[in-house]
Design a protein around this motif. Structure first.
Motif, short mmCIF file in Angstrom:
data_model
loop_
_atom_site.label_atom_id
_atom_site.label_comp_id
_atom_site.label_asym_id
_atom_site.label_seq_id
_atom_site.Cartn_x
_atom_site.Cartn_y
_atom_site.Cartn_z
N SER A 99 0.82 -1.22 0.00
CA SER A 99 0.00 0.00 0.00
C SER A 99 0.85 1.27 0.00
N SER A 100 2.10 1.17 0.47
CA SER A 100 2.93 2.38 0.46
C SER A 100 3.83 2.44 -0.78
N ARG A 101 3.77 1.41 -1.61
CA ARG A 101 4.64 1.42 -2.81
C ARG A 101 3.88 1.56 -4.11
N LEU A 102 2.57 1.77 -4.00
CA LEU A 102 1.74 1.80 -5.21
C LEU A 102 2.14 2.94 -6.14
N ALA A 103 2.42 4.09 -5.55
CA ALA A 103 2.67 5.30 -6.34
C ALA A 103 3.38 6.29 -5.45
N THR A 104 3.92 7.35 -6.06
CA THR A 104 4.41 8.47 -5.26
C THR A 104 3.21 9.36 -5.03
N VAL A 105 2.81 9.47 -3.78
CA VAL A 105 1.58 10.22 -3.49
C VAL A 105 1.94 11.58 -2.88
N HIS A 106 1.46 12.62 -3.53
CA HIS A 106 1.68 14.00 -3.07
C HIS A 106 0.37 14.56 -2.54
N PHE A 107 0.49 15.59 -1.73
CA PHE A 107 -0.73 16.17 -1.15
C PHE A 107 -0.70 17.68 -1.28
N VAL A 108 -1.88 18.25 -1.57
CA VAL A 108 -2.02 19.69 -1.51
C VAL A 108 -3.39 19.95 -0.90
N ARG A 109 -3.50 21.02 -0.14
CA ARG A 109 -4.79 21.29 0.52
C ARG A 109 -5.62 22.27 -0.28
N GLN A 110 -6.92 22.01 -0.29
CA GLN A 110 -7.82 22.89 -1.03
C GLN A 110 -8.10 24.19 -0.26
N GLY A 111 -7.99 24.13 1.07
CA GLY A 111 -8.19 25.37 1.84
C GLY A 111 -9.65 25.70 2.07
N GLU A 112 -10.37 25.98 0.99
CA GLU A 112 -11.80 26.29 1.12
C GLU A 112 -12.59 25.34 0.23
N PRO A 113 -13.76 24.88 0.68
CA PRO A 113 -14.54 23.93 -0.12
C PRO A 113 -15.34 24.64 -1.21
N LEU A 114 -14.65 25.03 -2.28
CA LEU A 114 -15.32 25.84 -3.32
C LEU A 114 -15.81 25.01 -4.49
N GLY A 115 -15.70 23.67 -4.42
CA GLY A 115 -16.24 22.83 -5.48
C GLY A 115 -15.19 21.98 -6.17
N LEU A 116 -15.69 21.00 -6.94
CA LEU A 116 -14.79 20.06 -7.62
C LEU A 116 -13.87 20.78 -8.62
#
Ligand code: G1P
Length: 307
Positions: A99-116
């Motif tokens: 589960s930790s080797r599937l992909a390089t997973v990056h994260f960024v936060r949306q901050g405000e829930p303004l939509g898809l």
């Protein structure tokens, strides 16, 4: 056939995962809904596995507050791995490591829930000027039905953006983005269509078809400029469907390449609300070789006890 330039290759996946998961409260009070288990894997892992199977090993998750468990899940866990190793539990060790080797997973936060649409726009810096895939976690596509690979192949063949479509009963179309389509030019796949219009969650009487967008997209990077100018739409949110409508109807095909759709006829599991989530878990568990042979006869007996 034109050679595929490196800049045309689809290599990155974006997974919006900032939603509050209110439909599953109180279970999702302190656990992200993406971590709810589908038998023995969190739903989000199945989505990352699908991206990796299609060759997308650079994954960007768009998250928000209280989503730390997503980061932990795709990270390695040396203590747990050591404990499993010491116990000689290789099967579980392999599952944990995988589960930790599937992909390089990056994260960024949306901050405000303004939509898809806004969530996808948050991926602009990471993605850059290349086509990319978007996978929505509420839709699970069966690993035996290679929808995403077909969408990527279509993009690499004719350019533009590609959405996944599903025929739904007319009384359900108000839950989805809906596409008006024409046949693609001769010589292309029977299931591929050209999209001539899109509308987000139309009333049944206004829907141009019964073709619903399900949560798989391959997008031309031109979508970012369009999203940056897309005003809030349905529900006061910046809608991805509205930006795709501009790409399909207003922008010169030289720029965004138009929008096509693939009508999916395979197995899809919706985990977006309680009932469909339960149905997905039961269906998938019944098909498992370790659970199905016991679960299916039990289910039959159990059903016979109901009125
Ligand atoms: C989103 C999209 C919608 C699409 C759906 C697929 O809606 O806005 O166009 O049909 O995903 O699951 P949501 O279900 O997030 O409201």
């Amino acid at each position: 056939m034109q050679p595929i330039l490196p800049s045309d290759r689809v290599a990155k996946a974006v997974i919006p995962a900032a939603g509050l998961g209110t439909r599953f409260l109180p279970a999702t009070k302190s656990t992200p809904k993406e971590m709810l288990p589908v038998v023995d894997k969190p739903a989000i892992q199945l989505v990352v596995e699908e991206a990796a199977t299609a060759g997308l090993r650079d994954v960007l998750m768009i998250t928000g507050r209280s989503k730390r468990p997503l980061e932990d899940h795709f990270d390695s866990t040396p203590e747990l791995e050591r404990a499993l190793q010491d116990k000689g539990d290789t099967e579980r060790l392999e599952a944990v490591v995988a589960s930790s080797r599937l992909a390089t997973v990056h994260f960024v936060r949306q901050g405000e829930p303004l939509g898809l649409g806004h969530a996808v726009l948050c991926a602009a810096d990471h993605v850059g000027n290349v086509p990319f895939a978007v996978l929505l976690g509420d839709d699970l596509i069966d690993a035996r039905d290679p929808l995403l690979s077909e969408m990527i192949a279509l993009r690499e063949r004719i350019g533009g953006s590609v959405v996944a479509l599903l025929e739904v009963p007319p009384e359900q179309i108000h839950l989805y983005g809906c596409a008006a389509v024409e046949p693609l030019d001769a010589g292309t796949d029977g299931e591929a269509v050209r999209i001539v219009d899109l509308v987000e969650k139309p009333d049944r009487d206004d829907a141009p078809s019964n073709l619903a967008i399900i949560g798989r997209y391959v997008l031309d990077p031109a979508v970012f400029d369009v999203l940056a100018d897309t005003p809030p739409g349905r529900g006061g949110e910046i809608q991805l469907t509205d930006a795709l409508r501009v790409l399909a109807t207003e922008i010169s095909p030289d720029k965004g390449g138009g929008v096509t759709g693939i009508v999916f006829r395979g197995r899809r599991y919706d985990t977006g609300d309680k009932l469909s989530y339960l149905q997905a878990v039961v269906r998938l568990a019944c098909e498992r070789s370790d659970l199905g042979p016991t679960l299916v006869p039990w289910l039959r007996e159990f059903l016979a006890t109901l009125d």
